[in-house]
Design an enzyme around this catalytic site. Structure first.
Site, PDB file in Angstrom:
ATOM      1  N   GLY A   5      28.038  10.355  78.625  1.00  0.00           N
ATOM      2  CA  GLY A   5      26.815  11.138  78.527  1.00  0.00           C
ATOM      3  C   GLY A   5      25.597  10.269  78.780  1.00  0.00           C
ATOM      4  N   GLY A  55      32.048  10.797  77.664  1.00  0.00           N
ATOM      5  CA  GLY A  55      32.020  12.144  78.209  1.00  0.00           C
ATOM      6  C   GLY A  55      32.845  12.300  79.464  1.00  0.00           C
ATOM      7  N   ASP A  84      33.885  11.300  70.670  1.00  0.00           N
ATOM      8  CA  ASP A  84      33.706  12.753  70.618  1.00  0.00           C
ATOM      9  C   ASP A  84      34.359  13.351  71.859  1.00  0.00           C
ATOM     10  OD1 ASP A  84      31.770  11.830  72.432  1.00  0.00           O
ATOM     11  OD2 ASP A  84      30.348  13.409  71.910  1.00  0.00           O
ATOM     12  N   GLU A  90      32.409   4.260  71.798  1.00  0.00           N
ATOM     13  CA  GLU A  90      31.299   4.744  70.962  1.00  0.00           C
ATOM     14  C   GLU A  90      30.960   3.847  69.780  1.00  0.00           C
ATOM     15  OE1 GLU A  90      32.456   8.011  73.530  1.00  0.00           O
ATOM     16  OE2 GLU A  90      33.615   6.619  72.297  1.00  0.00           O
TER      17      GLU A  90
END
Length: 368
Positions: free
Chosen positions: A80, A128, A159, A151
Site C-alpha cells: 500500500g 498489499g 494485514d 509490516e
C-alpha cells in the site's frame, strides 16, 4: 514485469495514464497495475477501481479468466501507499480506514472469485501486493520473486489476509516470516502455500498471450519450470522448535539459545525480531494464533480492528517516518522492548470497535 500483447483494448476500461489499466484480450480480462516508479504501490483509487472492475468481470460471460500483472521491471506491487497513510495520520483523517475497507473487500472477492484469477508474482510482492495475488487460485512466481509481509518493520502487523495465510503455513514457518518480515524467494512462497506455480520470467509474456484464449491450467502447465528449493523447508527443525510459543519473549530466548543445526540463522532471526516494533511483534504473534481458527473474512475483520488501533498508537507513524519519510532507519519504539509490552496492551488491539466492525457483506453491491 510482463506486458501482455494483444489486439483489443476497451477504452472504456482504462487509459494509458491511469494508475490501473484494464484491457480485454480475447477472453482474458487483463489488469496492469501502472505505477512502476512506486513499484505499483496501491492507492485508494486503485483498489476502488480494482474492486469495481473485478466485480463487473465476474458477471461478464465474455471474460473467462483474469490476469493481474505489474508495469515496469521491479515488481507486481510493493504494498500500500504508506506515505499516503502517514499523511493521513498526521492530519487525523479517515482516509486510511476507508482505504482498508475497500482493500479488504477486494481481498475477500479475489479469494472466492468465480473464474480463474491468475497473478504474475514477479519481482517485489509485498504487503498489499500479497493481498491482490496470494488469495487468487492461479498464483505464479518466478526466479525474481521477492515476497513478504514486512509490516513489523514499520510498526504495523500483517494485514490483507496475511495473518490468515501465514497462520496456515507448514509448522511455524509462517510465524517466522511474519515476525521477521523476511523476503521470500519463489521456493519459499511455494512451500508456504502463497503460490502455486513456478514460471521463468522470460516466459511470462508468452504465458500472458496464451491465456487470451486458453484455459489457465493448460497455459500455465506448458510454461511451468522446476522451482528452486525452499530454504525455509530446510530450516524447519529450528524454526518449529523456537517459534512454538505464544510468547514473543520466549521465542527470542529460544532463538538465542538454539544450539542445533541453523544456530547462526536462529541468532540472526532473534536480532531481526528485536529490531522491530515490540508492540507490532506481540500483536502480530497474537493475530496469527487467533487467525489459525478463523475464516479469511473473519481474519480480515480482525486485521481491520487491529489496524485502527495501530493508527491510534505511536509506532506505526514512527516506523513509516524512519523507513520511508526521513529514512534514518532509527525508529524510536514506544514501548522500546518486548518485556515492556504488557498483555493487557496487546489485548486492547482485539477489542470490539466502538464505531462498528468491518462489513464484508455489502462489498460488491456498492461497486457493481
Amino acid at each position: 514485469m510482463t506486458a501482455a500483447t494483444g489486439n483489443t483494448t476497451d477504452s472504456t476500461e482504462g487509459s494509458g495514464g491511469a494508475e490501473v489499466l484494464f484491457d480485454r484480450r480475447g477472453r482474458l480480462g487483463l489488469v496492469t497495475l501502472n505505477r512502476p516508479r512506486a513499484v505499483n504501490a496501491l492507492t485508494a483509487g486503485m483498489v476502488d477501481l480494482l474492486l469495481r472492475q473485478l466485480t463487473a468481470w465476474a458477471a461478464d460471460d465474455g471474460v473467462a479468466s483474469v490476469l493481474v500483472q505489474g508495469a515496469g521491471e521491479r515488481g507486481l506491487c510493493a504494498g500500500g501507499d504508506i506515505v499516503a497513510i502517514y499523511r493521513d495520520m498526521l492530519h487525523g483523517g479517515n482516509g486510511t480506514a476507508d482505504f482498508w475497507k475497500t482493500e479488504y473487500r477486494l481481498n475477500s472477492l479475489i479469494s472466492r472469485y468465480p473464474k480463474p484469477y491468475v497473478a504474475l508474482m514477479d519481482g517485489l510482492v509485498l504487503g498489499g501486493g500479497v493481498g491482490i495475488s496470494a488469495h487468487g487460485n492461479v498464483r505464479v512466481v518466478t526466479e525474481r520473486t521477492r515476497m513478504g509481509m514486512p509490516e513489523t518493520t514499520i510498526g504495523f502487523a500483517p494485514d490483507v489476509g496475511g495473518t490468515f495465510l501465514l497462520s496456515h503455513a507448514p509448522g511455524e514457518t509462517g510465524t517466522h516470516a511474519a515476525l521477521t518480515g523476511a523476503h521470500l524467494a519463489a521456493g519459499d512462497a511455494l512451500f508456504l502455500g502463497l503460490a502455486d506455480h513456478y514460471v521463468p520470467s522470460s516466459a511470462l509474456s508468452s504465458l500472458a498471450v496464451a491465456l487470451e484464449n486458453e484455459r489457465p491450467e493448460d497455459a500455465v502447465a506448458r510454461y511451468t519450470g522446476q522451482p528452486p528449493a525452499s530454504e525455509l523447508a530446510a530450516q524447519r527443525e529450528w524454526i518449529d522448535a523456537c517459534y512454538d510459543s505464544d510468547d514473543a519473549g520466549e521465542i527470542v530466548t529460544r532463538l538465542r539459545t538454539w544450539t542445533g543445526p541453523g544456530q547462526d540463522a536462529a541468532a540472526a532471526a532473534a536480532d531481526t525480531i528485536e529490531a522491530k516494533s515490540p508492540t507490532s511483534v506481540k500483536v502480530t504473534l497474537a493475530s496469527l494464533r487467533r487467525a489459525a481458527a478463523l475464516t479469511l473474512d473473519e481474519a480480515l475483520a480482525q486485521e481491520y480492528r487491529t489496524g485502527l488501533r495501530f493508527l491510534q498508537g505511536p509506532d506505526f507513524r514512527e516506523g513509516i517516518r524512519a523507513q520511508v519519510v526521513d529514512k534514518d532507519r532509527n525508529p524510536q519504539w514506544k514501548p522500546a522492548t518486548l518485556a515492556e509490552v504488557l498483555p493487557a496492551q496487546v489485548d486492547r488491539f482485539f477489542e470490539p470497535l466502538d464505531g462498528g466492525e468491518l462489513d464484508l457483506q455489502a462489498k460488491e453491491a456498492d461497486h457493481a
